[in-house]
Design an enzyme around this catalytic site. Structure first.
Site, PDB file in Angstrom:
ATOM      1  N   ALA A  40       0.811  -1.221   0.000  1.00  0.00           N
ATOM      2  CA  ALA A  40       0.000   0.000   0.000  1.00  0.00           C
ATOM      3  C   ALA A  40       0.844   1.270   0.000  1.00  0.00           C
ATOM      4  O   ALA A  40       0.382   2.316   0.437  1.00  0.00           O
ATOM      5  CB  ALA A  40      -0.969   0.008   1.198  1.00  0.00           C
ATOM      6  N   SER A  42       0.292  -5.782  -5.818  1.00  0.00           N
ATOM      7  CA  SER A  42      -0.389  -4.713  -5.097  1.00  0.00           C
ATOM      8  C   SER A  42       0.267  -3.371  -5.420  1.00  0.00           C
ATOM      9  O   SER A  42       0.321  -2.977  -6.585  1.00  0.00           O
ATOM     10  CB  SER A  42      -0.387  -5.020  -3.601  1.00  0.00           C
ATOM     11  OG  SER A  42      -1.244  -4.144  -2.908  1.00  0.00           O
ATOM     12  N   ALA A  43       0.773  -2.650  -4.409  1.00  0.00           N
ATOM     13  CA  ALA A  43       1.468  -1.395  -4.695  1.00  0.00           C
ATOM     14  C   ALA A  43       2.651  -1.630  -5.615  1.00  0.00           C
ATOM     15  O   ALA A  43       3.011  -0.764  -6.426  1.00  0.00           O
ATOM     16  CB  ALA A  43       1.936  -0.741  -3.393  1.00  0.00           C
ATOM     17  N   GLU A  87     -10.757  -9.045  -4.459  1.00  0.00           N
ATOM     18  CA  GLU A  87      -9.746  -8.071  -4.058  1.00  0.00           C
ATOM     19  C   GLU A  87     -10.199  -7.169  -2.913  1.00  0.00           C
ATOM     20  O   GLU A  87      -9.392  -6.735  -2.096  1.00  0.00           O
ATOM     21  CB  GLU A  87      -9.365  -7.191  -5.258  1.00  0.00           C
ATOM     22  CG  GLU A  87      -8.629  -7.905  -6.371  1.00  0.00           C
ATOM     23  CD  GLU A  87      -7.151  -8.101  -6.082  1.00  0.00           C
ATOM     24  OE1 GLU A  87      -6.706  -7.801  -4.963  1.00  0.00           O
ATOM     25  OE2 GLU A  87      -6.440  -8.552  -6.997  1.00  0.00           O
ATOM     26  N   HIS A 141      -7.154 -10.282  -1.520  1.00  0.00           N
ATOM     27  CA  HIS A 141      -5.983  -9.517  -1.932  1.00  0.00           C
ATOM     28  C   HIS A 141      -4.755  -9.986  -1.151  1.00  0.00           C
ATOM     29  O   HIS A 141      -4.768 -10.067   0.066  1.00  0.00           O
ATOM     30  CB  HIS A 141      -6.215  -8.032  -1.658  1.00  0.00           C
ATOM     31  CG  HIS A 141      -5.079  -7.159  -2.071  1.00  0.00           C
ATOM     32  ND1 HIS A 141      -4.853  -6.806  -3.380  1.00  0.00           N
ATOM     33  CD2 HIS A 141      -4.078  -6.566  -1.354  1.00  0.00           C
ATOM     34  CE1 HIS A 141      -3.785  -6.028  -3.454  1.00  0.00           C
ATOM     35  NE2 HIS A 141      -3.291  -5.876  -2.236  1.00  0.00           N
TER      36      HIS A 141
END
Length: 564
Positions: free
Chosen positions: A149, A234-235, A366, A479
């Site tokens: 994130a 993800s990020a 997700e 996720h």
């Protein structure tokens, strides 16, 4: 097994427990001569590890909150036998209701963080390779960008030993490189002061300098700098596209391409307002206030001059992702007019990105992990208020109501999908989970692919939807579960075998179908008939990529109002 999946989901978000925990004194050492000096690494289980190799000067003191400065000093004989440092992390809130407190405390334990040695002097590389690799091996390179994130993460979390061993067993050995980049307020602080100073998107600039380090140094480790595939989750997946779009698609260094292909697991384009947007300024002002810099004539310099703990606590005073505000992130890449010339969705639509072959896909559910923190949302009006105030401040309430209205209020329609009326801890949970998952990951992926296909119709792409954790209570195929299943292969089933085989083939040939073992299904390009490879634990099938089409069309038509 299912009873353990909530902790595992948290581990998937915050990183997985490293398996290279044997004491260093019990490992053999190996050395590599580079332009920086002699790197001394460790060897265990047929894999050699070199970690903590600096690629930039320590971003401390007056270099805090500045673009990375390339390291030019000789390292001499450098001890790279450990795991390397971690950049300062943004830990999660432990205040609030019981659920938030429990999750926050779990994530703040070493079991789930698995991060040691946090320091600002963290701009380092980790290289792993098959034991015995020679400098002239010219192996293809996976360049891994960790997720978290944009708030936490480290190469420490991702030991590629099992991946490398599986690649060797399939006759496809490779080099695995992971880059350490600044996260949270250290790497993605927004605000007009940051923009004016040229200090935006520092984490992306760290990643880019790591890619340049690969070009300069990976041949000494036996890697081929012309065969680099960037890969992230993800990020980290969002960062893969951002690297494709950095400087409007300029991905060259010393006249050479930095990478030739990309893999994006759960993330692509995130429509974002500029670094100096109103919400961004609120984040900056909060950090400045918490650091005691509000009265300073130069608040940014005051942040640079603050002691480490003061700045860390100030940077972490804003909401994190596992909180009520969820994926309306405080820190994320934002347009700055230079590194990111425009919002990522605009860069995709206008073809301002590297036109490379790519694999991109999502977990089926997700949004479930990010919808655990809003139990007060009990009505449709509550849901509209939530998105209006927390996410889309440029959208009118009527627009948000229209968006919410494209998602059925029936429990059977929400996420975790295909589970009927089950798995709804509060009245709007499944609807919110469906929306969060689609807006940030699943439908944004489809819209990106449509833009990419229009801008570069001859560039191949393959897409997937993972359903291998179907049936997990509350979370579904959540996720981060691909880290557990694909990266670490915790369950050595068809899904982990197939996906790793596709990725190894893609790394070698830029086509996931070239060289995959028998029994692994052919994966058609997305543009052929807009089909996804839908992957389960014991089989896969093709799935038409047209689900929730009304919502997708609404998002496409109103993208300008959906920037965060």
């Amino acid at each position: 097994m299912k009873g353990f999946l909530l902790p595992l989901a948290l581990a998937g978000l915050a990183g997985a427990v490293p398996i290279d925990s044997q004491p260093l004194e019990e490992r053999a050492t190996v050395s590599v001569a580079t332009s920086q000096g002699t790197m001394v690494g460790s060897s265990l289980l047929g894999v050699e590890n070199f970690a903590g190799i600096p690629f930039a000067d320590p971003p401390v003191g007056n270099l805090r909150l500045r673009p990375p400065q390339r390291s030019t000093k000789s390292l001499g004989t450098f001890d790279a036998t450990g795991l390397g440092p971690a950049c300062p992390q943004m830990f999660f809130s432990t205040e609030g209701d019981l659920l938030l407190s429990v999750l926050g405390n779990l994530l703040n334990t070493p079991l789930f963080q698995t991060i040691t040695g946090q320091t600002e002097d963290c701009l380092t590389m980790r290289v792993q390779r098959p034991a015995g690799t020679k400098a002239n091996a010219k192996l293809p390179v996976f360049f891994w960008i960790f997720g978290g994130a944009f708030e936490l993460g480290s190469p420490q979390m991702y030991d590629a030993t099992s991946l490398i061993r599986n690649g060797v067993s399939q006759g496809k050995p490779f080099i695995f490189v992971s880059v350490n980049y600044r996260v949270g307020g250290f790497g993605f602080l927004p605000g007009k002061e940051v923009l004016a100073d040229g200090a935006a998107n520092l984490g992306l600039l760290d990643q880019r300098m790591g890619l340049e380090w690969v070009q300069d140094n990976i041949a000494a480790f036996g890697g081929d700098p012309t065969k680099v595939t960037i890969w992230g989750e993800s990020a980290g997946s969002i960062s893969v596209f951002d690297q494709m779009a950095l400087y409007g698609g300029n991905y060259t260094y010393k006249g050479n391409k930095l990478f030739r292909a990309g893999i994006m697991n759960s993330g692509s384009i995130v429509p974002a307002d500029p670094v100096d947007c109103e919400r961004c300024q609120g984040v900056y002002d909060k950090v400045v206030e918490e650091a005691g810099c509000s009265g300073s004539k130069d608040s940014l310099q005051c942040l640079r001059d603050a002691d480490y703990d003061t700045f860390l606590n100030a940077a972490n005073s804003v909401p994190g992702t596992l909180s009520y505000t969820s994926v309306a992130l405080s820190y994320l890449p934002r347009p700055d007019g230079i590194a990111l010339p425009d919002s990522p969705d605009v860069l995709a639509q206008t073809g301002q990105y590297a036109p490379i072959p790519m694999i991109i896909g999502d977990q089926e559910d997700e949004g479930t992990l990010f919808a655990l923190f809003q139990p007060n949302l009990t009505t449709e009006a509550d849901l509209i208020d939530y998105f209006s105030t927390v996410f889309f401040q440029k959208a009118t309430r009527e627009q948000v109501a229209d968006l919410v209205g494209t998602y059925s209020s029936a429990l059977s329609a929400g996420s975790p999908f295909r589970t009927g009326i089950l798995n709804s801890p509060y009245p709007q949970f499944k609807r919110l989970a469906a929306m969060l998952g689609d807006l940030v990951f699943t439908l944004s992926r489809r819209l990106f692919l449509e833009s990419a296909t229009a801008a570069n119709p001859d560039v191949p792409s393959w897409s997937y939807l993972a359903s291998y954790d179907y049936g997990t209570p509350i979370l579904g195929t959540f996720h981060g579960s691909d880290i557990l299943q694909v990266f670490y292969g915790i369950l050595p089933n068809y899904a982990s075998k197939a996906i790793q085989s596709y990725y190894f083939s893609f790394l070698y040939t830029m086509d996931p179908n070239n060289g995959t073992p028998s029994g692994i299904a052919k994966w058609p390009q997305w543009k052929e008939s807009k089909q996804l490879l839908n992957i389960y634990s014991s089989f896969s099938k093709l799935l038409k990529d047209d689900f929730r089409s009304t919502s997708a069309q609404w998002i496409a038509d109103n993208a300008a109002a959906l920037h965060i």
